[in-house]
Design a protein around this motif. Structure first.
Motif, PDB file in Angstrom:
ATOM      1  N   CYS A  69       0.830  -1.204   0.000  1.00 49.05           N
ATOM      2  CA  CYS A  69       0.000   0.000   0.000  1.00 49.05           C
ATOM      3  C   CYS A  69       0.868   1.258   0.000  1.00 49.05           C
ATOM      4  O   CYS A  69       0.565   2.230  -0.696  1.00 49.05           O
ATOM      5  CB  CYS A  69      -0.952  -0.002   1.194  1.00 49.05           C
ATOM      6  SG  CYS A  69      -2.233  -1.275   1.068  1.00 49.05           S
ATOM      7  N   GLY A  70       1.952   1.245   0.755  1.00 49.30           N
ATOM      8  CA  GLY A  70       2.873   2.379   0.750  1.00 49.30           C
ATOM      9  C   GLY A  70       3.515   2.581  -0.611  1.00 49.30           C
ATOM     10  O   GLY A  70       3.669   3.710  -1.080  1.00 49.30           O
ATOM     11  N   ALA A  74       3.052   5.808  -3.160  1.00 49.36           N
ATOM     12  CA  ALA A  74       4.205   6.504  -3.727  1.00 49.36           C
ATOM     13  C   ALA A  74       4.158   6.470  -5.260  1.00 49.36           C
ATOM     14  O   ALA A  74       4.446   7.476  -5.919  1.00 49.36           O
ATOM     15  CB  ALA A  74       5.501   5.877  -3.218  1.00 49.36           C
ATOM     16  N   PHE A  75       3.789   5.343  -5.825  1.00 49.72           N
ATOM     17  CA  PHE A  75       3.683   5.186  -7.279  1.00 49.72           C
ATOM     18  C   PHE A  75       2.654   6.161  -7.853  1.00 49.72           C
ATOM     19  O   PHE A  75       2.920   6.878  -8.818  1.00 49.72           O
ATOM     20  CB  PHE A  75       3.290   3.738  -7.575  1.00 49.72           C
ATOM     21  CG  PHE A  75       3.021   3.423  -9.016  1.00 49.72           C
ATOM     22  CD1 PHE A  75       4.016   3.502  -9.971  1.00 49.72           C
ATOM     23  CD2 PHE A  75       1.761   2.994  -9.401  1.00 49.72           C
ATOM     24  CE1 PHE A  75       3.767   3.168 -11.296  1.00 49.72           C
ATOM     25  CE2 PHE A  75       1.498   2.674 -10.732  1.00 49.72           C
ATOM     26  CZ  PHE A  75       2.510   2.762 -11.679  1.00 49.72           C
ATOM     27  N   LEU A  76       1.479   6.219  -7.238  1.00 48.36           N
ATOM     28  CA  LEU A  76       0.414   7.093  -7.726  1.00 48.36           C
ATOM     29  C   LEU A  76       0.727   8.564  -7.466  1.00 48.36           C
ATOM     30  O   LEU A  76       0.409   9.425  -8.295  1.00 48.36           O
ATOM     31  CB  LEU A  76      -0.925   6.684  -7.115  1.00 48.36           C
ATOM     32  CG  LEU A  76      -1.369   5.275  -7.537  1.00 48.36           C
ATOM     33  CD1 LEU A  76      -2.568   4.820  -6.722  1.00 48.36           C
ATOM     34  CD2 LEU A  76      -1.656   5.202  -9.017  1.00 48.36           C
ATOM     35  N   LEU A  92      -4.146   7.112   1.288  1.00 48.62           N
ATOM     36  CA  LEU A  92      -4.437   5.748   1.713  1.00 48.62           C
ATOM     37  C   LEU A  92      -5.859   5.663   2.244  1.00 48.62           C
ATOM     38  O   LEU A  92      -6.228   6.397   3.173  1.00 48.62           O
ATOM     39  CB  LEU A  92      -3.449   5.302   2.802  1.00 48.62           C
ATOM     40  CG  LEU A  92      -2.035   5.016   2.345  1.00 48.62           C
ATOM     41  CD1 LEU A  92      -1.126   4.754   3.542  1.00 48.62           C
ATOM     42  CD2 LEU A  92      -2.000   3.831   1.393  1.00 48.62           C
ATOM     43  N   THR A  93      -6.651   4.804   1.627  1.00 51.09           N
ATOM     44  CA  THR A  93      -8.032   4.565   2.065  1.00 51.09           C
ATOM     45  C   THR A  93      -8.353   3.087   1.854  1.00 51.09           C
ATOM     46  O   THR A  93      -9.137   2.732   0.977  1.00 51.09           O
ATOM     47  CB  THR A  93      -9.036   5.429   1.271  1.00 51.09           C
ATOM     48  OG1 THR A  93      -8.857   5.165  -0.123  1.00 51.09           O
ATOM     49  CG2 THR A  93      -8.858   6.901   1.543  1.00 51.09           C
ATOM     50  N   CYS A 100      -5.725   0.170  -2.042  1.00 47.53           N
ATOM     51  CA  CYS A 100      -5.701   0.916  -0.785  1.00 47.53           C
ATOM     52  C   CYS A 100      -5.549   2.417  -0.982  1.00 47.53           C
ATOM     53  O   CYS A 100      -5.587   3.173  -0.024  1.00 47.53           O
ATOM     54  CB  CYS A 100      -4.565   0.395   0.082  1.00 47.53           C
ATOM     55  SG  CYS A 100      -2.973   0.446  -0.762  1.00 47.53           S
ATOM     56  N   VAL A 101      -5.377   2.862  -2.231  1.00 46.88           N
ATOM     57  CA  VAL A 101      -5.135   4.272  -2.510  1.00 46.88           C
ATOM     58  C   VAL A 101      -6.236   4.829  -3.404  1.00 46.88           C
ATOM     59  O   VAL A 101      -6.708   4.155  -4.312  1.00 46.88           O
ATOM     60  CB  VAL A 101      -3.763   4.466  -3.205  1.00 46.88           C
ATOM     61  CG1 VAL A 101      -3.491   5.934  -3.491  1.00 46.88           C
ATOM     62  CG2 VAL A 101      -2.642   3.882  -2.359  1.00 46.88           C
ATOM     63  N   ARG A 102      -6.634   6.054  -3.116  1.00 44.59           N
ATOM     64  CA  ARG A 102      -7.555   6.798  -3.982  1.00 44.59           C
ATOM     65  C   ARG A 102      -6.904   8.111  -4.352  1.00 44.59           C
ATOM     66  O   ARG A 102      -6.083   8.634  -3.612  1.00 44.59           O
ATOM     67  CB  ARG A 102      -8.878   7.092  -3.272  1.00 44.59           C
ATOM     68  CG  ARG A 102      -9.710   5.862  -3.061  1.00 44.59           C
ATOM     69  CD  ARG A 102     -11.048   6.208  -2.476  1.00 44.59           C
ATOM     70  NE  ARG A 102     -11.744   4.964  -2.172  1.00 44.59           N
ATOM     71  CZ  ARG A 102     -13.033   4.834  -2.147  1.00 44.59           C
ATOM     72  NH1 ARG A 102     -13.794   5.877  -2.360  1.00 44.59           N
ATOM     73  NH2 ARG A 102     -13.585   3.689  -1.872  1.00 44.59           N
TER      74      ARG A 102
END
Length: 118
Positions: A69-70, A74-76, A92-93, A100-102
């Motif tokens: 998720c981390g 970072a990628f997004l 992070l959501t 896990c990321v929006r």
């Protein structure tokens, strides 16, 4: 809101010519094409809000969720920075069965107002 100043943008992500600062909406449209090419399934929830319905790294995420998720965040975040999309951030959501990321607006009050105006 910043104006879109682009000479040429290939939404599939293969070419960026003279890309300047992108508006939130245009930037997320470009992100949708780029992310689809990496196995993400995107859902536009609002003009400046993008939900990712899946995690392309799910097998690894099941074993090491904090790490994956981390890295996803970072990628997004790097995508948004590289595209120079102002006003949107990767947050992070975590939700079961989804990424896990929006991608959300920096100013959530303004995003809610834009949704009501459309």
């Amino acid at each position: 809101m910043a104006s879109d100043q682009t000479a040429s943008v290939d939404v599939a992500g293969s070419a960026f010519d003279s890309v300047s600062v992108l508006s939130e909406d245009c930037g997320l449209t470009v992100c949708e094409g780029l992310l689809a090419g990496h196995g993400y399934e995107t859902v536009r929830e609002a003009p400046t809000r993008l939900r990712l319905r899946n995690c392309p790294f799910q097998p690894l995420a099941a074993k090491a969720p904090d790490l994956v998720c981390g890295m996803n965040q970072a990628f997004l975040s790097g995508y948004l920075t590289g595209l120079e999309v102002n006003g949107v951030k990767a947050v992070l959501t975590p939700e079961p069965g989804e990424c896990c990321v929006r991608l959300c607006p920096n100013d959530t009050d303004r995003d809610e107002q834009m949704s009501q105006d459309h």
